[in-house]
Design a protein around this motif. Structure first.
Motif, PDB file in Angstrom:
ATOM      1  N   SER A 284     -42.292 -40.504  28.624  1.00  0.00           N
ATOM      2  CA  SER A 284     -40.923 -40.404  29.138  1.00  0.00           C
ATOM      3  C   SER A 284     -40.352 -41.741  29.599  1.00  0.00           C
ATOM      4  O   SER A 284     -39.155 -41.841  29.881  1.00  0.00           O
TER       5      SER A 284
ATOM      6  N   GLN B  88     -39.111 -45.762  29.647  1.00  0.00           N
ATOM      7  CA  GLN B  88     -38.368 -46.667  28.775  1.00  0.00           C
ATOM      8  C   GLN B  88     -39.308 -47.829  28.419  1.00  0.00           C
ATOM      9  O   GLN B  88     -39.773 -48.546  29.300  1.00  0.00           O
ATOM     10  N   HIS B  89     -39.584 -47.971  27.129  1.00  0.00           N
ATOM     11  CA  HIS B  89     -40.612 -48.916  26.698  1.00  0.00           C
ATOM     12  C   HIS B  89     -40.032 -50.156  26.043  1.00  0.00           C
ATOM     13  O   HIS B  89     -39.048 -50.084  25.289  1.00  0.00           O
TER      14      HIS B  89
ATOM     15  N   ASP C 188     -48.157 -46.912  18.727  1.00  0.00           N
ATOM     16  CA  ASP C 188     -47.280 -46.016  17.983  1.00  0.00           C
ATOM     17  C   ASP C 188     -47.977 -45.387  16.781  1.00  0.00           C
ATOM     18  O   ASP C 188     -47.629 -44.279  16.379  1.00  0.00           O
TER      19      ASP C 188
ATOM     20  N   GLU D   9     -44.100 -39.227  20.296  1.00  0.00           N
ATOM     21  CA  GLU D   9     -43.170 -40.348  20.193  1.00  0.00           C
ATOM     22  C   GLU D   9     -42.814 -40.843  21.592  1.00  0.00           C
ATOM     23  O   GLU D   9     -42.698 -40.048  22.532  1.00  0.00           O
ATOM     24  N   ARG D  10     -42.661 -42.130  21.729  1.00  0.00           N
ATOM     25  CA  ARG D  10     -42.222 -42.699  22.999  1.00  0.00           C
ATOM     26  C   ARG D  10     -40.816 -43.274  22.829  1.00  0.00           C
ATOM     27  O   ARG D  10     -40.328 -43.461  21.706  1.00  0.00           O
ATOM     28  N   ASN D  11     -40.180 -43.585  23.949  1.00  0.00           N
ATOM     29  CA  ASN D  11     -38.801 -44.051  23.946  1.00  0.00           C
ATOM     30  C   ASN D  11     -38.776 -45.577  24.012  1.00  0.00           C
ATOM     31  O   ASN D  11     -38.860 -46.170  25.091  1.00  0.00           O
TER      32      ASN D  11
ATOM     33  N   VAL E 194     -36.859 -48.808  24.014  1.00  0.00           N
ATOM     34  CA  VAL E 194     -35.472 -49.243  24.234  1.00  0.00           C
ATOM     35  C   VAL E 194     -35.260 -50.706  23.870  1.00  0.00           C
ATOM     36  O   VAL E 194     -34.123 -51.168  23.791  1.00  0.00           O
TER      37      VAL E 194
END
Length: 301
Positions: free
Chosen positions: A194, A196-197, A210, A219-221, A223
């Motif tokens: 969750s 912001q990466h 990934d 999946e990750r977020n 940014v």
């Protein structure tokens, strides 16, 4: 059959330079010879070996099959002679003025060089370093040509003429602002996803984090994407972003910046960081000494 007793060995030095440069003018300048002298040497070699060796084409001078066959063994022989005559097998680090050229990533430069330079100041003060960026493709030719002494990084399959020396095993951690509201030492996978990466690509199309997430349909977020490690820790300060970093680099930054590091909540094994050199340099006492020092200074970290 070539009679070595009547063979001018200087021709081999010119042949080696021609195979590197593929240009008579550049070879003449490099060896402090005239262009006619280089052309004459090439013609003598063609006669002695009964082969054109290098042929002019629209793409410049291209080697024949025989030239390619001769290139590596002759280069190895020349370097062996140079090493023997220059006494490089009698290396004294305390008095040496050698300058090593190392290609590596910004991660390795930050995590390793301060400690190495501190050691050198005490034990080998005359030794110097040029640090260059490690390209995406393994710089095999630069290592063989002597333009690089060694490379430090992660490497896939290597050609037989390149020697791999295991160096370090590295872990990944999550780095964030010291006051990040969501991240704790027992960071969960759900919380990690969750966030912001920032992704440090390092020239890759897909990183190990990934790839693992893809395999597990997660999946990750992301940014922000940046190509370099050195700026990423600064970007998380005062923000709710996080970045995955190698642990040694993250620890260095945690001592300098208001960030903290927590374990990565993914079962990703440590990765190998290796040293690679040309197999032609196996008897280079100075280079082998440096590799030994690197391993001794850092393997235990």
């Amino acid at each position: 059959m070539v009679n070595i007793r009547n063979f001018d060995l200087n021709l081999l030095v010119i042949f080696d330079a021609l195979m590197r440069e593929r240009n008579v003018s550049r070879v003449a300048e490099k060896l402090s010879l005239s262009q006619p002298a280089v052309s004459n040497a090439l013609n003598r070699l063609r006669t002695l070996l009964d082969d054109q060796l290098l042929v002019r084409t629209s793409q410049g001078m291209q080697p024949t099959a025989l030239a390619l066959e001769l290139e590596e063994p002759l280069r190895e022989a020349i370097q062996q002679i140079e090493h023997t005559l220059s006494g490089r097998n009698q290396f004294d680090p305390s008095s040496s003025q050698v300058r090593f050229r190392i290609a590596t990533t910004d991660y390795a430069e930050l995590a390793l060089m301060p400690r190495l330079l501190s050691y050198m100041r005490a034990m080998a003060p005359g030794i110097q370093f040029d640090i260059l960026d490690l390209p995406p493709e393994t710089p095999t030719k630069a290592l063989e040509d002597g333009e690089l002494d060694l490379c430090i990084g992660r490497f896939g399959e290597l050609p037989p003429r390149i020697r791999r020396t295991p160096f370090l095993k590295e872990h990944l951690v999550v780095a964030c602002d010291a006051e990040h509201p969501q991240i704790t030492n027992d960071l969960s996978l759900d919380t990690f996803l969750s966030l912001q990466h920032i992704w440090v690509s390092g020239g890759q199309r897909r990183g190990v984090v990934d790839m693992w997430l893809d395999e597990n349909r997660l999946e990750r977020n992301i940014v922000m994407v940046t190509p370099n490690y050195l700026g990423a820790p600064h970007l998380v300060i005062g923000s709710e972003m996080a970045v995955v970093l190698p642990k040694r680099m993250a620890d260095e930054y945690a001592n300098l910046l208001p960030i903290r590091c927590v374990p990565l909540p993914l079962p990703i094994p440590p990765f190998d960081v290796d040293i690679i050199t040309s197999a032609l340099r196996n008897d280079d006492a100075a280079l082998q000494w440096l590799i030994k020092i690197l391993r001794h200074q850092f393997t235990a970290l």
